[in-house]
Enzyme design. Structure first.
Site, short mmCIF file in Angstrom:
data_model
loop_
_atom_site.label_atom_id
_atom_site.label_comp_id
_atom_site.label_asym_id
_atom_site.label_seq_id
_atom_site.Cartn_x
_atom_site.Cartn_y
_atom_site.Cartn_z
N ASP A 66 -8.22 19.18 -13.24
CA ASP A 66 -8.53 17.83 -13.71
C ASP A 66 -8.25 17.82 -15.21
O ASP A 66 -9.00 18.42 -15.99
CB ASP A 66 -9.99 17.49 -13.39
CG ASP A 66 -10.37 16.07 -13.85
OD1 ASP A 66 -9.76 15.56 -14.80
OD2 ASP A 66 -11.32 15.50 -13.26
N LYS A 126 -9.26 6.83 -18.74
CA LYS A 126 -9.65 7.38 -20.04
C LYS A 126 -8.46 7.29 -21.01
O LYS A 126 -8.08 6.21 -21.38
CB LYS A 126 -10.17 8.81 -19.86
CG LYS A 126 -11.16 8.97 -18.68
CD LYS A 126 -12.46 8.20 -18.88
CE LYS A 126 -13.29 8.07 -17.60
NZ LYS A 126 -13.60 9.29 -16.89
N TYR A 182 -17.03 17.08 -14.01
CA TYR A 182 -17.37 15.66 -14.08
C TYR A 182 -18.35 15.31 -12.94
O TYR A 182 -18.20 15.82 -11.82
CB TYR A 182 -16.07 14.85 -13.97
CG TYR A 182 -16.30 13.38 -13.86
CD1 TYR A 182 -16.77 12.65 -14.94
CD2 TYR A 182 -16.04 12.71 -12.67
CE1 TYR A 182 -16.98 11.29 -14.84
CE2 TYR A 182 -16.25 11.34 -12.56
CZ TYR A 182 -16.73 10.64 -13.64
OH TYR A 182 -16.94 9.30 -13.53
N ARG A 227 0.83 -1.21 0.00
CA ARG A 227 0.00 0.00 0.00
C ARG A 227 0.87 1.26 0.00
O ARG A 227 0.55 2.26 -0.64
CB ARG A 227 -0.97 0.00 1.19
CG ARG A 227 -1.79 1.27 1.33
CD ARG A 227 -3.13 1.10 2.06
NE ARG A 227 -3.11 0.12 3.13
CZ ARG A 227 -2.59 0.30 4.35
NH1 ARG A 227 -2.06 1.45 4.68
NH2 ARG A 227 -2.62 -0.67 5.24
C1 LIG Z 1 -13.95 9.63 -15.60
C2 LIG Z 1 -13.54 10.92 -15.02
C3 LIG Z 1 -13.16 11.02 -13.67
C4 LIG Z 1 -13.24 9.84 -12.71
O1 LIG Z 1 -12.34 8.83 -13.02
P1 LIG Z 1 -12.57 7.28 -12.67
O2 LIG Z 1 -11.33 6.64 -13.17
O3 LIG Z 1 -13.82 6.84 -13.38
O4 LIG Z 1 -12.73 7.18 -11.19
C5 LIG Z 1 -12.73 12.24 -13.20
N1 LIG Z 1 -12.69 13.34 -14.00
C6 LIG Z 1 -13.06 13.28 -15.30
C7 LIG Z 1 -12.98 14.52 -16.13
C8 LIG Z 1 -13.49 12.09 -15.85
O5 LIG Z 1 -13.86 12.04 -17.14
#
Ligand SMILES: *Cc1c(COP(=O)(O)O)cnc(C)c1O
Length: 377
Positions: free
Chosen positions: A168, A193, A97, A45
């Site tokens: 983000d 993504k 998001y 961890r």
């Molecule tokens: C999908 C997404 C997240 C969250 O990510 P996960 O891997 O699904 O937890 C956060 N910010 C944006 C802009 C996203 O598209």
């Protein structure tokens, strides 16, 4: 400094004998020196060699001093928003998001942290900053409306009030936009993504150049525990090597699809980064080297959106983005379903707005799929 693709592919050069890919270390614990002190690795961890390899590679993409790999994008976000304490305020762009919105609407209030949503962060002024504001959290381009915020100006303003700036950067990735170079203190990304890119992995990243923030994020990995497993770390560091190639192709497909849809009489409007105003177009071209591969559009009133979706054969109807396969979704009902009606109106997400995440399939097949489905709807 070597260019992007060279950095990503050679980030671990020389680290593992002469093996061109690193081994996967699955050990949960590591034997410690009996005479006292700590070994390089102690317990999975806290850190482990494969996650460290992934983090080294992720830092190289970003050109950052420190990167941390999490089990999901939301786990990465949790460690960053966990920097806020009772009595603090955070300014958040809108839309964000859906998961980030849930943090602001459900989790932060439990911790005594107040969120102020600012729909157009380019209008942010000194007036927005009380002494309690400790962070500005933003996405640019926004999901799903592709609005663009000027990171440099927001960072200068926030820093003059002693607040941190978190971006983000999931939509553009460090291949196209590097917020740390524009003054942001921290970036978070859903590596599920584009970085993962193949629809087979959940992961998140936090990056920073600040040693103190890095120490706090490392500590939060141990406390909260949402770390990336060795096998997923390996998958991520392999998948990410083709990020630049994939995005080049995805952007080329996107440009051609957008051009085709703009010509179509049954398409009411197409939205992409910079399309909102000349100001946003200028900011986008100055702070990013591309528009990415997500756009949104609306059909004219006479078309039935659900009938259109049912006709699609290549595009998949699903949430998520950034993979090699093309996907389409209805944000108001899916990714942004957690929004209150009021906040959805403030965020200007129309009921029938379609968000498209373009993959690497043949351009002609994608255009043919969309135009056929529009005509049949
Ligand atoms: C999908 C997404 C997240 C969250 O990510 P996960 O891997 O699904 O937890 C956060 N910010 C944006 C802009 C996203 O598209």
């Amino acid at each position: 400094m070597p260019g992007f693709n060279t950095r990503v592919i050679h980030a671990l050069h020389g680290n593992h004998l002469d093996a061109v890919v690193p081994p996967i270390h699955t050990a949960s614990t590591f034997l410690q020196p009996t005479e006292g002190g700590e070994g390089e690795f102690e317990y999975q961890r806290g850190s482990n060699p494969t996650r460290t390899d992934a983090e080294t590679t992720l830092a190289a993409l970003e050109g950052a001093e420190h990167a941390f790999a999490f089990s999901t994008g939301m786990a990465a976000t949790a460690s960053v928003l966990g920097l806020l304490a009772s009595g603090d305020e955070v300014i958040m762009g809108l839309p964000v998001y859906g998961g980030n919105y849930r943090w602001a609407s459900i989790e932060l209030p439990k911790r005594g942290v107040t969120t102020t949503f600012v729909p157009d962060l380019n209008q942010l002024t000194d007036e927005h900053f009380t002494d309690a504001v400790k962070m500005v959290f933003l996405e640019t381009p926004t999901n799903p409306t592709l609005r663009v915020a000027e990171i440099r100006r927001i960072a200068d303003l926030a820093h003059s009030h002693g607040a941190l700036v978190v971006v983000d950067n999931t939509f553009l990735t460090p291949y196209l936009q590097r917020p740390l170079e524009l003054g942001a203190d921290l970036t978070v990304q859903s590596a599920t993504k584009y970085l993962g890119g193949h629809g087979d992995l959940l992961a998140g990243v936090v990056a920073t150049n600040d040693d103190d923030l890095a120490a706090t994020v490392a500590q939060s990995q141990v406390i909260l525990g949402g770390v990336l497993s060795p096998i997923d770390s390996y998958r991520l560091l392999q998948n990410v090597k083709t990020l630049g190639l994939r995005l080049d192709r995805q952007q080329e497909n996107t440009r051609k699809i957008v051009a085709a849809l703009r010509e179509h009489p049954s398409v009411a409007r197409v939205v992409e980064p910079g399309s909102f105003s000349d100001q946003e177009a200028r900011i986008q071209s100055e702070q990013a080297t591309g528009n990415g591969a997500v756009f949104a559009f609306e059909l004219t009133q006479d078309k039935d959106v659900r009938a259109f979706l049912a006709e699609l054969k290549v595009f998949g109807f699903a949430v998520s983005l950034g993979g090699i396969e093309s996907l389409i979704c209805l944000p108001a009902h899916m990714t942004h379903g957690a929004y209150s009606d009021e906040d959805r109106a403030l965020a200007q997400i129309p009921e029938n707005l379609l968000r498209v995440a373009v993959g690497i399939e043949e351009t002609e097949d994608l255009i043919e799929d969309l135009t056929h489905a529009i005509d049949a709807a």
